[in-house]
Enzyme design. Sequence first.
Site, PDB file in Angstrom:
ATOM      1  N   CYS A   2       0.396  -1.135   0.263  1.00  0.00           N
ATOM      2  CA  CYS A   2       0.030  -0.043  -0.192  1.00  0.00           C
ATOM      3  C   CYS A   2       0.897   1.430   0.329  1.00  0.00           C
ATOM      4  O   CYS A   2       1.642   1.409   0.508  1.00  0.00           O
ATOM      5  CB  CYS A   2      -0.974   0.291   1.134  1.00  0.00           C
ATOM      6  N   ARG A  27       4.225  -0.231  -4.659  1.00  0.00           N
ATOM      7  CA  ARG A  27       3.858  -1.059  -3.365  1.00  0.00           C
ATOM      8  C   ARG A  27       2.903  -1.654  -2.888  1.00  0.00           C
ATOM      9  O   ARG A  27       2.703  -2.235  -1.984  1.00  0.00           O
ATOM     10  CB  ARG A  27       3.757   0.374  -2.096  1.00  0.00           C
ATOM     11  N   TRP A  75      -2.754  -3.189  -1.678  1.00  0.00           N
ATOM     12  CA  TRP A  75      -2.496  -4.317  -1.863  1.00  0.00           C
ATOM     13  C   TRP A  75      -2.906  -5.678  -0.646  1.00  0.00           C
ATOM     14  O   TRP A  75      -2.844  -5.222   0.384  1.00  0.00           O
ATOM     15  CB  TRP A  75      -0.488  -4.706  -1.289  1.00  0.00           C
ATOM     16  N   ASN A 101      -1.985   2.735   5.531  1.00  0.00           N
ATOM     17  CA  ASN A 101      -1.182   1.817   4.785  1.00  0.00           C
ATOM     18  C   ASN A 101      -0.543   1.117   6.255  1.00  0.00           C
ATOM     19  O   ASN A 101      -0.212   1.838   7.371  1.00  0.00           O
ATOM     20  CB  ASN A 101       0.039   2.344   4.335  1.00  0.00           C
ATOM     21  N   GLY A 102      -0.657  -0.672   6.177  1.00  0.00           N
ATOM     22  CA  GLY A 102      -0.061  -0.708   7.566  1.00  0.00           C
ATOM     23  C   GLY A 102      -1.769  -2.075   7.466  1.00  0.00           C
ATOM     24  O   GLY A 102      -2.302  -2.571   7.167  1.00  0.00           O
ATOM     25  N   GLU A 480      19.438 -17.157  -4.486  1.00  0.00           N
ATOM     26  CA  GLU A 480      18.447 -15.970  -5.207  1.00  0.00           C
ATOM     27  C   GLU A 480      18.463 -16.126  -6.737  1.00  0.00           C
ATOM     28  O   GLU A 480      17.342 -15.625  -7.100  1.00  0.00           O
ATOM     29  CB  GLU A 480      19.561 -15.281  -5.500  1.00  0.00           C
ATOM     30  N   LYS A 484      14.170 -15.242  -8.707  1.00  0.00           N
ATOM     31  CA  LYS A 484      14.336 -14.350  -8.909  1.00  0.00           C
ATOM     32  C   LYS A 484      13.294 -14.589 -10.205  1.00  0.00           C
ATOM     33  O   LYS A 484      11.760 -14.058 -10.722  1.00  0.00           O
ATOM     34  CB  LYS A 484      15.637 -13.780  -9.723  1.00  0.00           C
ATOM     35  N   GLU A 487       9.522 -15.115  -8.513  1.00  0.00           N
ATOM     36  CA  GLU A 487       8.570 -14.063  -8.331  1.00  0.00           C
ATOM     37  C   GLU A 487       8.436 -13.428  -9.459  1.00  0.00           C
ATOM     38  O   GLU A 487       7.362 -13.299 -10.027  1.00  0.00           O
ATOM     39  CB  GLU A 487       9.910 -12.684  -7.720  1.00  0.00           C
ATOM     40  N   HIS A 503      20.610 -37.322  -2.712  1.00  0.00           N
ATOM     41  CA  HIS A 503      19.367 -37.875  -1.473  1.00  0.00           C
ATOM     42  C   HIS A 503      17.825 -37.811  -2.081  1.00  0.00           C
ATOM     43  O   HIS A 503      16.814 -37.419  -0.746  1.00  0.00           O
ATOM     44  CB  HIS A 503      20.061 -36.820   0.158  1.00  0.00           C
ATOM     45  N   LYS A 602       6.084  -4.649  -3.195  1.00  0.00           N
ATOM     46  CA  LYS A 602       8.399  -4.441  -2.496  1.00  0.00           C
ATOM     47  C   LYS A 602       8.195  -4.410  -1.430  1.00  0.00           C
ATOM     48  O   LYS A 602      10.013  -5.116  -0.522  1.00  0.00           O
ATOM     49  CB  LYS A 602       8.347  -3.182  -3.548  1.00  0.00           C
TER      50      LYS A 602
HETATM   51  C1  G6P Z   1       9.859  -8.482  -0.863  1.00  0.00           C
HETATM   52  C2  G6P Z   1      10.161  -8.489  -2.229  1.00  0.00           C
HETATM   53  C3  G6P Z   1      11.622  -9.033  -2.217  1.00  0.00           C
HETATM   54  C4  G6P Z   1      12.294  -8.707  -1.382  1.00  0.00           C
HETATM   55  C5  G6P Z   1      12.075  -9.198   0.412  1.00  0.00           C
HETATM   56  C6  G6P Z   1      12.770  -8.408   2.030  1.00  0.00           C
HETATM   57  O1  G6P Z   1       8.901  -9.660  -0.524  1.00  0.00           O
HETATM   58  O2  G6P Z   1       9.365  -8.547  -1.837  1.00  0.00           O
HETATM   59  O3  G6P Z   1      11.832  -8.205  -3.258  1.00  0.00           O
HETATM   60  O4  G6P Z   1      13.694  -8.879  -0.879  1.00  0.00           O
HETATM   61  O5  G6P Z   1      10.610  -8.340   0.961  1.00  0.00           O
HETATM   62  O6  G6P Z   1      12.400  -7.189   1.093  1.00  0.00           O
HETATM   63  P1  G6P Z   1      13.361  -5.737   2.325  1.00  0.00           P
HETATM   64  O7  G6P Z   1      12.896  -4.039   1.731  1.00  0.00           O
HETATM   65  O8  G6P Z   1      13.709  -6.690   3.559  1.00  0.00           O
HETATM   66  O9  G6P Z   1      14.432  -6.279   1.565  1.00  0.00           O
END
Ligand code: G6P
Length: 607
Positions: A2, A27, A75, A101-102, A480, A484, A487, A503, A602
């Site tokens: 949000c 956001r 969101w 927001n929250g 990672e 990616k 996501e 295993h 994000k």
């Molecule tokens: C969300 C984002 C990720 C990010 C994670 C941690 O899940 O989609 O891309 O790595 O939060 O975010 P931060 O702001 O704490 O690095």
Amino acid sequence: MCGIVGFTGTGEAAPVLLDGLKKLEYRGYDSAGIAVMNDSGINVSKVTGRIAGLCEKTDNGAKTPGTSGIGHTRWATHGAPTEENAHPHLSNDGKFAIVHNGIIENFSSLREELKSRGYVFESETDTEVIVHLIEMYYKGNVREALVKTTNRLRGSYALGVICTDEPGKIFAVRESSPLILGVGVGDNYFASDVTALVAYTRNAVYMEDGEYAELTNDTVKVYDCTGQELEKEVSRITWDVQAAEKGGYEHFMLKEIMEQPAALKATIEPRVRDGKIVFDELKDLPDVLKNIRKIVITACGSAYYAGCAGKYALESLGRIPVETELASELRYNNPLIDEHTLLIVISQSGETADTIAAMKESKSRGAHVLAIVNVVGSTIAKLADHTIYTWAGPEIAVATTKGYTTQLSVLYMLSIWFAQTLGTKDVDTGYYVNLLKSLPRLIQQSIDMNPSVSGLARKYHSNRSLFFIGRNTDYAVALEGALKMKEISYLHAESYAAGELKHGTIALIEEHQPVIAVCCNERLIEKTLSNIIEVKARGAKVLALTISGNKKIVPVADDLLFIPPVDELFSAAVEIVPLQLLAYYVAKENGCDIDKPKNLAKSVTVE
Ligand code: G6P
């Protein structure tokens, strides 16, 4: 998670609100709305879906005239992404509109209480209780009503409020959710993030928890809960509008991948002096270190994976035990953390709820907290004992790229700094400083060496499932790389330590199963090679990421991505780049919304 925005000025509010919401859309983006005030009252406009729909509905704001207002991009947490649940929400008497927001944790008991007092609810949101509480407590003074209301709330909130009795005024409150005031000339603003402000002003006031703001077109006042006016510092936003725009790239993600050499330079260069790592931010940490027995790294998502990769460098150069723990797990673990623990918290946004909670839990047990954060003035940056900013500039794409690699570069710098400070035996810190300085160039090379990555994406995009394998630092990169891919392209992507395949997981390998093998660690190339041969023998199609000049992998792999040779301790920052590009182009092939992937946000400010 949000975004909220507010404007009061001499010109029209709606175009500024819509523009601010576009900047905050990363956001959250399942619904949006604005409320604009003029002589005839409050005019609310909402849509499900993106800001573009709201622009269309309001004719770019022309249908909602007025010089003050608030806006929201959502969101969804409580209630589906419908128009009813979209913000702003109105009080029953129509005097107040709010955006939030929250999360309000005690909303359901408040909702029952308010219902029993006759308030009618239009939505399923937790937010709506706030606007009814404000109406209930309002006796002619908005700030007093806000203080009484927030005294009843448990949870996190950044609130924006307008009231028909106060034309031209916008109100804002902050508790555990980011909120920044923008100070203009004849116009004033608030927003969840400076990206919504930079087009209008570079002068910002960072609000703290428990603060209340009242803005008119020519005044910005901040109060505490007793009504005492506070002297707030006006900070200068150092980056400009272009930094928050796509600059000719089709997506923010691609722009941010390409920005990595420059971003790492910005992170590293100010901290290298006379062949040494100098952290002005850590002045009294050397004294604290005398009592530190272990380091615990905690974070979420990619920031956690940066910690997993950085652990190798910290342990090798600092010779201190390092544990990594997901923040969402650490907080409920009864962790073995005390005053002998240095907690390293990593967060791009500095606002991730689980990371904040893990940090508070560890602090309460006596840990000393060092935060690695990108967003200046964020909650984590403020709560930590020491903060190292990554200086990566604004990261807009939901999937982090330069955020992750700059976090890694800070961990590498810290590992050298530990070796310098603790005088670790047999570590040639000069060698590692030079290696660190070469990272921006090596990252650029790893972008340039893979012009075929979009072609490979065409070959692999239609597979529903991909495995990523690697050993040691290559395994951390595989974690990672798979994240990616998941996501942004929505493919099932799973990472495994290469030696662990036999295993169990190898049972899943069948004809044409794609396996992305990260095989850059020279010490372990032969070991990973044997795992590649194992999966090939079962029909897998192998795309290997390896160092240029590695002749052993070339005849075995079906396809190849390359990086320049780089010391394994600092290699993750270079290795990840082709995998970021692969995820990007696969998502593009599949027509995904790359910068705003479904169901994600994000900054995740809920547990
Ligand atoms: C969300 C984002 C990720 C990010 C994670 C941690 O899940 O989609 O891309 O790595 O939060 O975010 P931060 O702001 O704490 O690095």
